[in-house]
Design a protein around this motif. Structure first.
Motif, mmCIF file in Angstrom:
data_model
loop_
_atom_site.group_PDB
_atom_site.id
_atom_site.type_symbol
_atom_site.label_atom_id
_atom_site.label_comp_id
_atom_site.label_asym_id
_atom_site.label_seq_id
_atom_site.Cartn_x
_atom_site.Cartn_y
_atom_site.Cartn_z
ATOM 1 N N ARG A 209 -40.465 45.742 20.562
ATOM 2 C CA ARG A 209 -39.932 44.415 20.904
ATOM 3 C C ARG A 209 -40.283 43.383 19.836
ATOM 4 O O ARG A 209 -39.489 42.481 19.554
ATOM 5 N N GLU A 210 -41.459 43.524 19.237
ATOM 6 C CA GLU A 210 -41.840 42.626 18.149
ATOM 7 C C GLU A 210 -40.946 42.856 16.933
ATOM 8 O O GLU A 210 -40.537 41.905 16.251
ATOM 9 N N MET A 211 -40.599 44.122 16.669
ATOM 10 C CA MET A 211 -39.702 44.432 15.555
ATOM 11 C C MET A 211 -38.302 43.899 15.831
ATOM 12 O O MET A 211 -37.606 43.449 14.910
ATOM 13 N N ILE A 212 -37.874 43.962 17.088
ATOM 14 C CA ILE A 212 -36.565 43.405 17.456
ATOM 15 C C ILE A 212 -36.566 41.893 17.211
ATOM 16 O O ILE A 212 -35.607 41.335 16.673
ATOM 17 N N ARG A 213 -37.657 41.239 17.598
ATOM 18 C CA ARG A 213 -37.769 39.789 17.413
ATOM 19 C C ARG A 213 -37.755 39.409 15.935
ATOM 20 O O ARG A 213 -37.088 38.458 15.527
ATOM 21 N N GLU A 214 -38.478 40.188 15.107
ATOM 22 C CA GLU A 214 -38.542 39.897 13.673
ATOM 23 C C GLU A 214 -37.198 40.129 12.990
ATOM 24 O O GLU A 214 -36.811 39.396 12.087
ATOM 25 N N ASN A 215 -36.511 41.187 13.390
ATOM 26 C CA ASN A 215 -35.193 41.536 12.828
ATOM 27 C C ASN A 215 -35.232 41.659 11.305
ATOM 28 O O ASN A 215 -34.413 41.098 10.591
ATOM 29 N N ARG A 216 -36.222 42.421 10.797
ATOM 30 C CA ARG A 216 -36.368 42.553 9.339
ATOM 31 C C ARG A 216 -36.227 43.987 8.847
ATOM 32 O O ARG A 216 -36.483 44.260 7.667
#
Length: 241
Positions: A209-216
């Motif tokens: 979910r943190e990776m989804i939020r970062e979208n990098r």
């Protein structure tokens, strides 16, 4: 950005499906990590480039250490060369053991990620020893996968800037599964196994979910789907009219 890369000395849990068993055993410097994989990616790119230009290729690849460090974003200081040497040690000493059973017959095989390596050093005027050239011989199955089976995927240069092992592994899985399709969906539980995560599923889910939020993540967009699924979508597909 420089990051501390913790050496893995644990013994991998064997994988098996009833007929085939795979076990990874560490060497003196631990088990080869996803960071060490940079060396294999670099070697594959050299071989693939020669193939595309119609040039002959061999299992033994000679290369400039500085160029590898530059391409993979590892820096160029003394510590970077030391880490590169450690990576080659781990790739050579990590042992993959396979056991295949068919009826009353059992076959065992063992091999390392690379067959041999050689490093040439030269002394500067100040007396410092520097790594000048390297030579690595790939094992037969990896060389065959690159040359005969052509199992080579191009990788975005930004892959080498990913400082989290999970992000690198997820990118690799995305390249594999989205190579011929615009998107790929997988359950969080299955993805945790595919990435080799040892974290509890709830912790693994939070990292996603943190990776989804970062979208990098290079080339791909991550999103959640009902049913505890993760969807991976090609950025190129999203941009298409």
């Amino acid at each position: 950005m420089k990051t501390m890369r913790k050496r893995s000395t644990r013994r991998n849990v064997p994988l098996e499906d009833g007929k085939v068993r795979i076990e990874v055993r560490p060497g003196d410097k631990g088990i080869a990590t996803i960071w060490d994989k940079d060396v294999l990616i670099y070697l594959a790119s050299i071989i693939n480039d020669r193939l595309e230009r119609g040039l002959p290729v061999e299992r033994t690849v000679r290369f400039n250490a500085h160029n590898l460090l530059q391409v993979t974003g590892r820096g160029a200081g003394k510590r970077a060369y030391e880490l590169l040497l450690d990576a080659m040690f781990r790739l050579r000493s990590t042992t993959i053991v396979t056991t295949i059973e068919a009826g009353e017959t059992k076959e065992r095989r063992g091999f390392g990620w690379i067959e041999t390596f050689r490093v040439l050093e030269k002394k500067r005027q100040n007396g410092q020893q520097v790594m000048a050239a390297c030579e690595i011989t790939l094992n037969d199955w990896m060389f065959r996968a690159i040359v005969k089976d052509r199992r080579v995927l191009t990788i975005n240069n930004r892959y080498f800037r990913l400082t989290m092992g999970l992000k690198r592994r997820l990118y690799e899985l995305a390249r594999k599964h989205c190579g011929r399709q615009a998107e790929w969906s997988v359950s969080v539980a299955v993805l945790a196994k595919k990435t080799g995560s040892t974290s509890p599923v709830r912790v693994f889910r939070a990292m996603l979910r943190e990776m989804i939020r970062e979208n990098r993540l290079p080339d791909y967009i991550l999103s959640e789907e009902p049913g505890d699924l993760l969807r991976v979508t090609s950025r190129a597909a999203v941009l298409e009219p």
